[in-house]
Design a protein around this motif. Structure first.
Motif, mmCIF file in Angstrom:
data_model
loop_
_atom_site.group_PDB
_atom_site.id
_atom_site.type_symbol
_atom_site.label_atom_id
_atom_site.label_comp_id
_atom_site.label_asym_id
_atom_site.label_seq_id
_atom_site.Cartn_x
_atom_site.Cartn_y
_atom_site.Cartn_z
ATOM 1 N N UNK A 138 0.809 -1.228 0.000
ATOM 2 C CA UNK A 138 0.000 0.000 0.000
ATOM 3 C C UNK A 138 0.840 1.273 0.000
ATOM 4 N N UNK A 139 2.133 1.169 0.294
ATOM 5 C CA UNK A 139 2.922 2.372 0.549
ATOM 6 C C UNK A 139 3.092 3.236 -0.687
ATOM 7 N N UNK A 140 3.345 2.647 -1.836
ATOM 8 C CA UNK A 140 3.533 3.458 -3.046
ATOM 9 C C UNK A 140 2.251 4.204 -3.413
ATOM 10 N N UNK A 141 1.119 3.550 -3.251
ATOM 11 C CA UNK A 141 -0.154 4.204 -3.561
ATOM 12 C C UNK A 141 -0.415 5.374 -2.610
ATOM 13 N N UNK A 142 -0.095 5.191 -1.352
ATOM 14 C CA UNK A 142 -0.234 6.297 -0.392
ATOM 15 C C UNK A 142 0.698 7.443 -0.759
#
Length: 447
Positions: A138-142
């Motif tokens: 999820x980190x890249x999308x955040x």
């Protein structure tokens, strides 16, 4: 200029890159467009003349605020937190990803928080994302959605919905964050050390202090430094309380490790020896330590090893502080200080011979730089017209019941402080907490 400006400040004392100087500051469309001698012939629709006892400062930037909404809005909320910020000369905050429900660990949770905050913010608000076990995908999308970086814990965070990372999980998260050039901010206390420390239960602060030893903080910071070295990830150490860690932080930086560090007003204002039995308003993690430790933290600021001072505003209800039994083991750990950071720091800084110029660097310039703001933290051409009008020689006694925080709890209650914020300005307009809020929601690259 061909047309009158929107606003002019004529101020005998302005904090700029040239130091504390007399200047005429011109504003148009919310930006600083002129910095001229005090007697300049600039014209504007409105002129504010400051007195000799007032200093025009850049609005403070507080990158460590737990707003808690939605989910725990009875602890704090966007309306009350941003009113408190404005009352304290803070024009920009960055909200932490935990204590709200849902925690900001995916884009849908970020969108929920942004929707809740949108019509309540009296100051500008940005958001951190969270790194927890299992959410590395999820980190890249955040990041793409505009968070300013990612927070993680190395031990229990205090709330079950935001679990900690172990060493292997932290390394994986750091490698992912480094791959797209983002920032990881770390609550650095070692879980195993604290598990083996004495129990914190009871009224004595000394017992609570023993339950969160310096060694736990030092060991965790050492681990974070080595992981940052291996992964080349940019890392920020949150709320440093152990002065023992300063030499290894300085050494790591000399080695090229990409590391920044913050501390908080409570670590620079209070000392363990002065906390009375049952005074759980002083409980925070990591804890307030001894007087000798406090002085070494001040030296760390003076030496440039500690980059910035931010509040770690972590409020709760009166019931959660357990004033009924005064037990440090069961009370919620967190100090509410968003409104009081500037006078608290100025009170202690001037005792040690520090200037307002240094305070502005620690509380505006460097926090803005840390998160990548390019128009905040300075009074300079092209920057946002975000200001605090500060009377450094005026004094007051803190009355917790009169603060803008949602709950009337403060470790500073009854304390005399130096310095009063007389007004706060956001994008060239004075903030009036009795009017509709005008703050913006910020994403990475928008400020």
């Amino acid at each position: 200029m061909s047309e009158p400006l929107d606003l002019i400040f004529r101020a005998p004392r302005v904090i700029t890159g040239a130091g504390e100087v007399a200047r005429c500051i011109g504003i148009r469309d919310g930006r600083i467009v002129a910095i001229e001698p005090l007697d300049s012939v600039l014209e504007a629709k409105e002129t504010i003349q400051l007195g000799d006892d007032e200093v025009l400062m850049p609005g403070l930037v507080d990158t460590h605020v737990h707003v808690n909404e939605p989910g725990r809005t009875e602890w704090e909320g966007f309306a009350s937190a941003t009113r408190a910020a404005a009352a304290g000369g803070v024009t920009t905050i960055v909200d932490m990803p935990l204590n709200s429900i849902p925690a900001t660990v995916d884009v849908s949770a970020l969108e929920i928080k942004q929707k809740v905050a949108a019509d309540q913010a009296y100051v500008d608000v940005g958001f951190w994302g969270g790194a927890i076990p299992g959410n590395v995908p999820e980190l890249r999308a955040l990041h793409d959605a505009g968070v300013f970086g990612f927070k993680c814990f190395l031990l229990h965070s205090g709330v079950d919905e935001f679990p900690p990372l172990d060493a292997q999980e932290l390394e994986i998260a750091l490698r992912e964050v480094a791959s797209f050039g983002a920032l990881m901010i770390v609550h650095a206390e070692d879980a195993h050390s604290i598990d083996r420390a004495p129990s914190p239960n009871g009224e004595r602060y000394s017992d609570f202090l023993a339950s969160r030893p310096r060694g736990a903080e030092n060991l965790a910071i050492a681990e974070v430094i080595e992981l940052a070295r291996w992964t080349n990830c940019r890392v920020h150490i949150l709320h440093l309380s152990s002065s023992d860690a300063l030499p290894m932080i300085a050494s790591a930086r000399n080695d090229g490790v990409r590391l920044t560090v913050e501390t908080c007003p409570h670590y620079l204002s209070f000392v363990a020896e002065g906390i009375r039995a049952g005074a759980t308003q002083f409980k925070c993690c990591p804890p307030i330590r001894e007087a000798s430790n406090r002085e070494l933290l001040w030296q760390g600021l003076a030496d440039g090893v500690i980059d910035c001072i931010v509040s770690d505003h972590s409020p709760c209800t009166e019931e959660l502080k357990r004033f009924d039994i005064g037990d440090f083991g069961v009370a919620w750990g967190g100090i509410a200080s968003l409104q009081l950071g500037l006078p608290a720091i100025w009170t202690e800084a001037r005792r040690r011979g520090h200037s307002l110029l240094e305070v502005v660097a620690w509380m505006a310039e460097n926090p803005a730089k840390q998160v990548g703001f390019t128009t905040k933290g300075h009074i300079a051409l092209g920057y946002a017209a975000d200001f605090a009008v500060f009377a450094p020689d005026e004094a007051f006694v803190v009355d917790a019941s009169r603060l803008q925080h949602k709950n009337p709890i403060s470790a500073y209650d009854g304390l005399p402080l130096a310095g009063v914020v007389r007004s706060t300005w956001l994008a060239g307009t004075r903030i009036d907490i009795d009017e509709a809020p005008r703050g913006r929601l910020l994403t990475r690259g928008t400020a």
